[in-house]
Design a protein around this motif. Structure first.
Motif, short mmCIF file in Angstrom:
data_model
loop_
_atom_site.label_atom_id
_atom_site.label_comp_id
_atom_site.label_asym_id
_atom_site.label_seq_id
_atom_site.Cartn_x
_atom_site.Cartn_y
_atom_site.Cartn_z
N GLN A 279 0.86 -1.18 0.00
CA GLN A 279 0.00 0.00 0.00
C GLN A 279 0.90 1.24 0.00
O GLN A 279 1.77 1.37 0.86
CB GLN A 279 -0.91 0.03 1.23
CG GLN A 279 -1.98 -1.04 1.26
CD GLN A 279 -3.15 -0.72 0.36
OE1 GLN A 279 -3.46 0.43 0.09
NE2 GLN A 279 -3.83 -1.76 -0.13
N LYS B 250 0.83 5.05 0.75
CA LYS B 250 -0.07 5.92 1.52
C LYS B 250 0.44 7.35 1.57
O LYS B 250 1.64 7.60 1.53
CB LYS B 250 -0.26 5.36 2.93
CG LYS B 250 -0.94 3.99 2.93
CD LYS B 250 -1.29 3.52 4.32
CE LYS B 250 -2.04 2.18 4.28
NZ LYS B 250 -2.43 1.70 5.61
N SER C 258 -4.81 6.09 0.33
CA SER C 258 -4.27 4.74 0.34
C SER C 258 -4.39 4.14 -1.07
O SER C 258 -5.49 4.09 -1.63
CB SER C 258 -5.01 3.86 1.34
OG SER C 258 -4.44 2.57 1.41
N PRO D 134 -3.46 0.79 -3.48
CA PRO D 134 -2.96 -0.58 -3.56
C PRO D 134 -1.90 -0.71 -4.65
O PRO D 134 -2.04 -0.17 -5.74
CB PRO D 134 -4.22 -1.39 -3.92
CG PRO D 134 -5.14 -0.40 -4.57
CD PRO D 134 -4.85 0.92 -3.94
#
Length: 216
Positions: free
Chosen positions: A155, A157, A179, A181
């Motif tokens: 992830q 962020k 966030s 992926p």
């Protein structure tokens, strides 16, 4: 003090108190008018939160799993779009980092403050890295299993503060959390250095660009 002077003194204090009270009332009224105007503008325009996209993640060196630690270095390409046609966005502070199973595996990198105009797109490409970042034992074990399977889900962020800008009016500061992926895959997963207690993935590639969840 004579009675005339005393009356004059009390009359002067009375006028002074009235003037101070009027001034305080005027200032309070002005503040309320400005605040109400700003609130009306904000509610009328209803600014939409910016959209973020993770365009790329390139490993600068293979992920290394120690016991229990992770080492990695990657360059990420992150894009943001302001969807508003009449509201600008001030990015006052943006810290970017990578996590694996909710554990930070790179040190946060601060992006420079930036203004984003109406419907503008901004692209950043910071290098994120860490050398033997400490993680929980179960996280290191999970990474080893993912490395062996050739499929690692990370992830990217962003944690920061933003402000809205409408004309010359600028809002207060709002918390921004993003966030994204990032799925990495390998053509031939495997461990390096048999018996050494460390696992390395010889080749990891970013699967595809992805949209990010944004909270403001």
């Amino acid at each position: 003090m004579s009675k005339d002077k005393e009356k004059h003194h009390h009359r002067h204090e009375h006028h002074l108190r009235r003037c101070c009270g009027c001034l305080a009332t005027c200032l309070l009224t002005l503040i309320l008018i400005v605040a109400a105007t700003a609130l009306i503008i904000y509610l009328a325009l209803r600014p939409s939160k910016p959209s973020f996209y993770l365009q790329d993640l390139q490993l600068r060196r293979p992920i290394t799993v120690g016991d229990p630690s992770l080492s990695a270095s990657a360059q990420v390409t992150l894009a943001s779009r302001n969807p508003n046609s009449r509201v600008g966005v001030f990015y006052k502070r943006l810290d970017v980092f990578v996590t694996y199973r909710d554990e930070p595996v790179t040190a946060p990198v601060s992006l420079p403050p930036q203004y984003q105009g109406h419907r503008d797109v901004t692209v950043w490409s910071p290098v994120l890295s860490a050398d033997r970042a400490p993680v929980a034992g179960y996280v290191a074990d999970a990474m080893r299993q993912d490395v062996e399977a050739g499929f690692v889900s990370l992830q990217v962020k962003v944690d920061g503060r933003i402000k809205w800008k409408v004309g010359s009016w600028v809002s207060g500061s709002y918390h921004l959390f993003v966030s994204c992926p990032a799925v990495l895959t390998a053509g031939f997963p495997g461990f390096g250095g048999a018996g050494g207690g460390n696992a390395t993935l010889s080749a990891l590639k970013f699967a595809q660009p992805t949209g990010c969840s944004v909270e403001v």
